[in-house]
Design a protein around this motif. Sequence first.
Motif, short mmCIF file in Angstrom:
data_model
loop_
_atom_site.label_atom_id
_atom_site.label_comp_id
_atom_site.label_asym_id
_atom_site.label_seq_id
_atom_site.Cartn_x
_atom_site.Cartn_y
_atom_site.Cartn_z
N ARG A 41 0.83 -1.21 0.00
CA ARG A 41 0.00 0.00 0.00
C ARG A 41 0.86 1.25 0.00
O ARG A 41 0.59 2.20 -0.73
CB ARG A 41 -0.91 0.02 1.22
CG ARG A 41 -2.12 -0.91 1.14
CD ARG A 41 -2.96 -0.76 2.39
NE ARG A 41 -3.42 0.60 2.56
CZ ARG A 41 -3.69 1.17 3.74
NH1 ARG A 41 -3.48 0.50 4.87
NH2 ARG A 41 -4.13 2.40 3.80
N ALA A 42 1.92 1.24 0.80
CA ALA A 42 2.80 2.40 0.88
C ALA A 42 3.49 2.68 -0.45
O ALA A 42 3.77 3.83 -0.79
CB ALA A 42 3.83 2.19 1.99
N SER A 43 3.74 1.61 -1.22
CA SER A 43 4.41 1.78 -2.52
C SER A 43 3.43 2.12 -3.64
O SER A 43 3.86 2.40 -4.77
CB SER A 43 5.17 0.50 -2.89
OG SER A 43 4.25 -0.55 -3.19
N GLY A 44 2.12 2.08 -3.36
CA GLY A 44 1.13 2.42 -4.36
C GLY A 44 0.71 1.26 -5.24
O GLY A 44 -0.05 1.45 -6.20
N LEU A 45 1.17 0.05 -4.93
CA LEU A 45 0.83 -1.11 -5.77
C LEU A 45 -0.54 -1.69 -5.44
O LEU A 45 -1.17 -2.31 -6.30
CB LEU A 45 1.89 -2.20 -5.62
CG LEU A 45 3.12 -2.09 -6.52
CD1 LEU A 45 4.14 -3.17 -6.17
CD2 LEU A 45 2.72 -2.21 -7.98
#
Length: 397
Positions: free
Chosen positions: A49-53
């Motif tokens: 989630r933090a990486s936007g995936l």
Amino acid sequence: MVTAEQARSANRSAVLSVLLSGNLLDRNQIIDGADLSRATVFRIVDELRASGLVEECELEPPSGPGRPPVGIRIVAGSRLVCGVDLGGSQCRFVVADLLGRAVARSHHQTPRDLDGPGLAVWIGDRVATLTAGRSGPGTLGSVAIGLPGALSGDGSRVVASQNLPQIGGTDFIDALRSVFAAPVVLENDSNLALLGELRYGSIGAGDTVSLLAIGTGLGSAAAIDGTILRAQDGRLGEFGRLNLPGSKIRIRDLVSGAGLVAYAQQNGIDITDAREVLQAPLRFGGLHRQVIEALVHLVAIVALSYEPRVVLLTGGFSHGLDDALLHRVSAEVSEIVGIPVDLQRTSLGDHAGLYGALATALAGLYGSMGILEEHLGSIDVDRARVTDLFGRAPNVV
């Protein structure tokens, strides 16, 4: 002994491979699919989630009181891939999201007047046009290009190309890799067409099958037990170079679009499209017989080389072969080689190579995301959406 870093990589790969189904899943479904502990899955999902995936979305609310459960799904548009099928006369492009769903496509005449580096820049410009202005554009993470020629085993050099001689050597490939910021995978176009059929067509993934790409030129590919055969110098299956028995005429002089037109004109027969010969057997009697004899010889070589369950045909020239002619060639070859030979058209038509390029680009992107080889085969995307390249994706001029 597995290190802690290797274990973390394997766990992340397992979670990603489950999410790449494209379905909206709750965490318990991810835990079950990845076969990992609750704590491990929660940690990896938070990192993704933090990486936007991945993103959180509300699931169907419960019938009773309480907060709506939260689901997790991949952000399909966070990364893009591009597949290119470069042919001697036509060039096809598709840009797709992480799930293989096409977001844009285009189809152009191949600019044969450009040199190798110029052609590489032209390809880069077409891809830039396709990726520009996408809604919520993602990063282009992988490009796969099918080439009409034999490639060296390490993919650094085009050994030979009958229809686009300007791509021979290393200049074209070097220019391609400088044009794109993303990793570029290059492959023979016939191999990609066969891969497309194995991955998205009607052929079983574990079958032994051969493919003949008969268009402007002549190419072939073969897969044994679902594995596409490759050789170090790239000339495996270059049967078009062979002479016909007792003759100096090569197979590709009669069984390819450019070859047959040139051969006919050298012999005083005025044609501009090789399919004219196939469509008018009475008018081109002697030449028509030569073509069919050469085709029978070619298919017999393929049948004896690989013993395939089926021999697939693709390419513009093959469109001139009607069902009756395919049946005749199959019967003659079966009599020659002593085993049944099933000659069929590809289920994906002339787009098989583009589907193969898409599959290759996706595999390259998944690898760069950290998905391990052991998990690649378990990724279960929505096949119907992947194969609907031309029903959903807009055509960009």
